[in-house]
Write a protein that holds these residues in place. Sequence first.
Motif, PDB file in Angstrom:
ATOM      1  N   ALA A  18      35.764  39.164 -10.415  1.00 42.10           N
ATOM      2  CA  ALA A  18      37.016  40.295 -10.579  1.00 42.10           C
ATOM      3  C   ALA A  18      36.974  42.015 -11.036  1.00 42.10           C
ATOM      4  O   ALA A  18      35.564  41.827 -12.078  1.00 42.10           O
ATOM      5  CB  ALA A  18      38.350  39.894 -11.237  1.00 42.10           C
ATOM      6  N   SER A  19      37.232  43.061 -10.071  1.00 41.72           N
ATOM      7  CA  SER A  19      37.393  44.171 -10.840  1.00 41.72           C
ATOM      8  C   SER A  19      38.404  44.675 -11.239  1.00 41.72           C
ATOM      9  O   SER A  19      39.020  45.183 -10.780  1.00 41.72           O
ATOM     10  CB  SER A  19      36.657  44.976  -9.666  1.00 41.72           C
ATOM     11  OG  SER A  19      36.445  46.079  -9.413  1.00 41.72           O
ATOM     12  N   GLN A  20      38.039  45.805 -12.464  1.00 35.81           N
ATOM     13  CA  GLN A  20      38.597  46.720 -12.654  1.00 35.81           C
ATOM     14  C   GLN A  20      38.830  47.636 -12.188  1.00 35.81           C
ATOM     15  O   GLN A  20      39.270  48.742 -13.226  1.00 35.81           O
ATOM     16  CB  GLN A  20      38.733  46.528 -13.727  1.00 35.81           C
ATOM     17  CG  GLN A  20      38.900  45.019 -15.210  1.00 35.81           C
ATOM     18  CD  GLN A  20      38.445  45.461 -16.496  1.00 35.81           C
ATOM     19  OE1 GLN A  20      37.734  46.159 -16.862  1.00 35.81           O
ATOM     20  NE2 GLN A  20      39.326  44.571 -16.936  1.00 35.81           N
ATOM     21  N   ARG A  72      33.587  45.226 -13.850  1.00 41.04           N
ATOM     22  CA  ARG A  72      34.504  43.984 -12.932  1.00 41.04           C
ATOM     23  C   ARG A  72      34.698  43.086 -14.735  1.00 41.04           C
ATOM     24  O   ARG A  72      33.763  43.354 -15.555  1.00 41.04           O
ATOM     25  CB  ARG A  72      33.892  43.250 -12.440  1.00 41.04           C
ATOM     26  CG  ARG A  72      33.844  44.052 -10.954  1.00 41.04           C
ATOM     27  CD  ARG A  72      33.218  42.976  -9.753  1.00 41.04           C
ATOM     28  NE  ARG A  72      33.763  43.833  -8.968  1.00 41.04           N
ATOM     29  CZ  ARG A  72      33.377  42.925  -7.384  1.00 41.04           C
ATOM     30  NH1 ARG A  72      33.394  41.832  -7.083  1.00 41.04           N
ATOM     31  NH2 ARG A  72      33.497  43.343  -6.311  1.00 41.04           N
ATOM     32  N   GLN A  73      35.915  42.759 -14.363  1.00 46.89           N
ATOM     33  CA  GLN A  73      35.860  41.380 -15.444  1.00 46.89           C
ATOM     34  C   GLN A  73      35.073  40.074 -15.861  1.00 46.89           C
ATOM     35  O   GLN A  73      34.514  39.575 -13.953  1.00 46.89           O
ATOM     36  CB  GLN A  73      37.235  40.257 -15.133  1.00 46.89           C
ATOM     37  CG  GLN A  73      38.928  41.814 -15.134  1.00 46.89           C
ATOM     38  CD  GLN A  73      40.250  41.011 -15.200  1.00 46.89           C
ATOM     39  OE1 GLN A  73      39.929  39.802 -14.753  1.00 46.89           O
ATOM     40  NE2 GLN A  73      40.407  42.193 -14.649  1.00 46.89           N
ATOM     41  N   ALA A 114      39.873  36.791  -5.130  1.00 48.93           N
ATOM     42  CA  ALA A 114      39.260  37.329  -6.502  1.00 48.93           C
ATOM     43  C   ALA A 114      39.673  36.761  -7.139  1.00 48.93           C
ATOM     44  O   ALA A 114      40.810  36.395  -7.451  1.00 48.93           O
ATOM     45  CB  ALA A 114      39.267  38.676  -6.281  1.00 48.93           C
ATOM     46  N   GLY A 172      42.295  36.441 -10.874  1.00 50.33           N
ATOM     47  CA  GLY A 172      43.490  37.827 -11.719  1.00 50.33           C
ATOM     48  C   GLY A 172      44.411  36.611 -11.976  1.00 50.33           C
ATOM     49  O   GLY A 172      44.483  35.883 -11.413  1.00 50.33           O
ATOM     50  N   GLU A 229      46.804  41.437  -8.267  1.00 50.61           N
ATOM     51  CA  GLU A 229      46.164  41.825  -9.320  1.00 50.61           C
ATOM     52  C   GLU A 229      44.326  40.701  -8.427  1.00 50.61           C
ATOM     53  O   GLU A 229      43.790  41.913  -8.316  1.00 50.61           O
ATOM     54  CB  GLU A 229      45.944  41.223 -10.820  1.00 50.61           C
ATOM     55  CG  GLU A 229      44.532  41.557 -11.816  1.00 50.61           C
ATOM     56  CD  GLU A 229      44.660  41.255 -12.623  1.00 50.61           C
ATOM     57  OE1 GLU A 229      43.423  41.484 -13.310  1.00 50.61           O
ATOM     58  OE2 GLU A 229      45.727  40.313 -13.166  1.00 50.61           O
ATOM     59  N   ARG A 230      44.819  40.090  -7.852  1.00 52.53           N
ATOM     60  CA  ARG A 230      43.713  39.706  -6.726  1.00 52.53           C
ATOM     61  C   ARG A 230      43.695  39.909  -6.290  1.00 52.53           C
ATOM     62  O   ARG A 230      41.928  40.251  -5.612  1.00 52.53           O
ATOM     63  CB  ARG A 230      44.165  38.231  -6.690  1.00 52.53           C
ATOM     64  CG  ARG A 230      44.028  36.998  -7.666  1.00 52.53           C
ATOM     65  CD  ARG A 230      44.031  35.376  -7.640  1.00 52.53           C
ATOM     66  NE  ARG A 230      44.904  34.883  -6.364  1.00 52.53           N
ATOM     67  CZ  ARG A 230      46.162  34.307  -7.119  1.00 52.53           C
ATOM     68  NH1 ARG A 230      46.435  34.137  -8.701  1.00 52.53           N
ATOM     69  NH2 ARG A 230      46.636  33.629  -6.070  1.00 52.53           N
ATOM     70  N   TYR A 260      43.909  43.400  -5.586  1.00 54.44           N
ATOM     71  CA  TYR A 260      44.139  44.789  -5.907  1.00 54.44           C
ATOM     72  C   TYR A 260      42.060  44.255  -6.127  1.00 54.44           C
ATOM     73  O   TYR A 260      41.052  45.655  -5.754  1.00 54.44           O
ATOM     74  CB  TYR A 260      44.222  45.248  -7.569  1.00 54.44           C
ATOM     75  CG  TYR A 260      43.740  46.016  -8.081  1.00 54.44           C
ATOM     76  CD1 TYR A 260      44.235  47.763  -7.721  1.00 54.44           C
ATOM     77  CD2 TYR A 260      42.621  46.225  -9.196  1.00 54.44           C
ATOM     78  CE1 TYR A 260      43.663  49.178  -8.433  1.00 54.44           C
ATOM     79  CE2 TYR A 260      42.555  47.055  -9.767  1.00 54.44           C
ATOM     80  CZ  TYR A 260      42.740  48.292  -9.089  1.00 54.44           C
ATOM     81  OH  TYR A 260      42.030  50.095  -9.621  1.00 54.44           O
ATOM     82  N   ASN A 261      41.708  43.473  -7.385  1.00 56.91           N
ATOM     83  CA  ASN A 261      40.764  43.311  -7.571  1.00 56.91           C
ATOM     84  C   ASN A 261      39.481  43.265  -5.986  1.00 56.91           C
ATOM     85  O   ASN A 261      37.877  43.332  -5.624  1.00 56.91           O
ATOM     86  CB  ASN A 261      40.494  41.631  -8.172  1.00 56.91           C
ATOM     87  CG  ASN A 261      40.629  42.184  -9.564  1.00 56.91           C
ATOM     88  OD1 ASN A 261      40.738  43.443 -10.056  1.00 56.91           O
ATOM     89  ND2 ASN A 261      40.978  41.514 -10.181  1.00 56.91           N
ATOM     90  N   TRP A 292      38.772  46.577  -4.592  1.00 60.56           N
ATOM     91  CA  TRP A 292      37.425  46.813  -4.786  1.00 60.56           C
ATOM     92  C   TRP A 292      35.888  46.442  -5.226  1.00 60.56           C
ATOM     93  O   TRP A 292      35.080  47.049  -4.924  1.00 60.56           O
ATOM     94  CB  TRP A 292      38.032  46.698  -6.620  1.00 60.56           C
ATOM     95  CG  TRP A 292      38.495  48.210  -6.646  1.00 60.56           C
ATOM     96  CD1 TRP A 292      39.989  48.637  -7.151  1.00 60.56           C
ATOM     97  CD2 TRP A 292      37.871  49.522  -6.722  1.00 60.56           C
ATOM     98  NE1 TRP A 292      39.727  50.132  -6.965  1.00 60.56           N
ATOM     99  CE2 TRP A 292      38.934  50.640  -7.312  1.00 60.56           C
ATOM    100  CE3 TRP A 292      36.683  49.953  -6.322  1.00 60.56           C
ATOM    101  CZ2 TRP A 292      38.647  51.940  -7.632  1.00 60.56           C
ATOM    102  CZ3 TRP A 292      36.679  51.481  -7.161  1.00 60.56           C
ATOM    103  CH2 TRP A 292      37.069  52.170  -7.631  1.00 60.56           C
TER     104      TRP A 292
END
Length: 650
Positions: A204-206, A255-256, A283, A285, A290-291, A293-294, A297
């Motif tokens: 996952a990305s932040q 990324r997380q 991804a 999340g 959130e998934r 969004y990640n 990215w």
Amino acid sequence: MTAELVRGQNHPLPGTRLEIRVSAGRPVVAGATLGDDRGKVHGVEWVAHPGSPTLPGLEVSKQAAADHRLAVDLGALQDTVHRVSVLLALPVGVEGPASFRALAAPFVAVTGLDGTEIASYTITDLDSESAVVALELYRRQGAWKVRAVGQGYAGGLAEMLTDQGLPQARELSAAINDAVAQGLARSVAAPPPRPADGTRVRTASQGQDGHPASTPDGHPAPAQGLPARQPGDDTPVTPADQPGGGPVNYSHPGRQTTAPPTPAPTAPPARPGEPARPVAGDATGWSMEERLYNQVWGMFEDLARTTAAYRSAVDFADSRMEQELDKVLSDPRSRIGGAGDAARETARAKHADLVGQARSALDRDLAQLAAEADVVEPALPPAYASWSNPAWHAYRAPMEIPMALRLGDLHLPERVDLRIPMLVRLPLERGLWIDSGKALTNSFTDSTELRRLAMDTAVAHAARLLAAYPAGEFQVHVIDAAGSAAPALAPLVSAGVLAGPPATGAAGVEEVLSRLTQRVDLVQMAVRGGAADALPPDLDIAEQLLIVNDFPHGFDDRAVTRLRYLVDEVPAVGVHLMMVADREDAAEYGPLLDPLWRALLRLTPVPDDHLADPWVGHTWTYDPPVFPPGSQILRQVLDQVATARRNGGR
């Protein structure tokens, strides 16, 4: 807002408890030394390294890894410590690169304990060095700062520690290398190379705002990685194929590293020999939002990486052909007979083969990303979706603020039809500047038309912000001193979603700025006094957006000062600025307005390649949001916003 440092630049640190995050694409050794007021390291007990990872106020990784997190508590350091130097070195005596030349440029970031980036630095221009001082945290007049150093050493750890005055430098260097070798089995390797079927492992990305960074915010990251040749692989030969090469690292430093428990959707199984089928939300999340969004990215990062690998491979092929041709020309014997011509043809054939392999690998990766984009785009929620997405036809006012907002699209020249949504986090951390400047004018767009397009773009962004927030939680004010934006503002005015009529003339400018600066003052006093619940009952606590058209028309020096004041206070008090202006029109103010322009995220009303990406050195082309021809979606969405306001959010 993250400070993106260049070599030698410093930045103040707001606190003493920090994390230093490192991303290098291949396993590296991370450590830190403590220095006195002259930077001297007095003994081995002043060095944190894998064999002795913990010192008072400092903890480093116990093994070589592609990514590191170093913990620092500056308040726990001894009074004699005035400098903390962060060191990176390549493992010795194991299979891997012998110098940083074969690696992606290492990326380091100083963050708070909550993960918020304070400063970042991409260490470029490394060549034969096998160790480097990345950053230093230093004490100056009782306060701590961070400085980007980037000092490399071809002699490795021993030379680096010797340069810092450590008497036992060679002995300690050998001990560190032994500790790394013993822990190699536990080292965190770079992500595996992409299989031939095109699938990839993603975390996952932040992502960061501004730059793709920016980013889009976002947001800065390591420079390009290069693919490594595997048995049976057809990836191009690059400098990473030489001894010590490595795979592309598709992970982003933001990324997380730990995935939430929510499972991501799974794709239908692919047929044997076919690439894995992409699926929206692959991804990690906590929620689908959130998934997605990640995932967006992740697509941005993957496009940046694979394009960087291709460009690097082409550069390597060009360089090798040039070297071979120089060698031929430097030998007088090659000028007699056909030996020289044959050597030149051989060099050119090798070059064509390398570039062809690189292009083949790039096309494979781009095709996989394009297939993923085709799946992801229809699944995006309205805040992330393009205006042509059917999601807008089912739009209803949300009950919560989304994670992010789409401001347009980004693409690279290698495949212009592959566009990645440019997402920025909400609430906005920077204001927006919609550039109507003459520099954008081309043979197809005159300056008058450009100003109209700029204001249409501003209205599109404002409408999306209004639609993203729950009813009544976002207010839009407009300053149109000359009244020239009336046609573009008509949808906002007719829907009744503005906080008031567009302000015109010098008196209108003064009235709006006075009202907003008064609001800022009240909120600041309440927050600083710890009495946020003591705000006047009639104060509108919604987020505020001020659109200023044709700046600086209608502005005097006092109004300009107030505008700069609002820009400086954006993150803290919820007043955001959107300028629609040509910077040359404000030239009479000279450098006075430079801080204002730098504080805003520049967007354009026409496609423009102005977004610099310090991650891999790309220049991304920004595509502004566009409504489908003849579409009434803007009016429909604004009507829904107005209806939700009248019905108390329903």
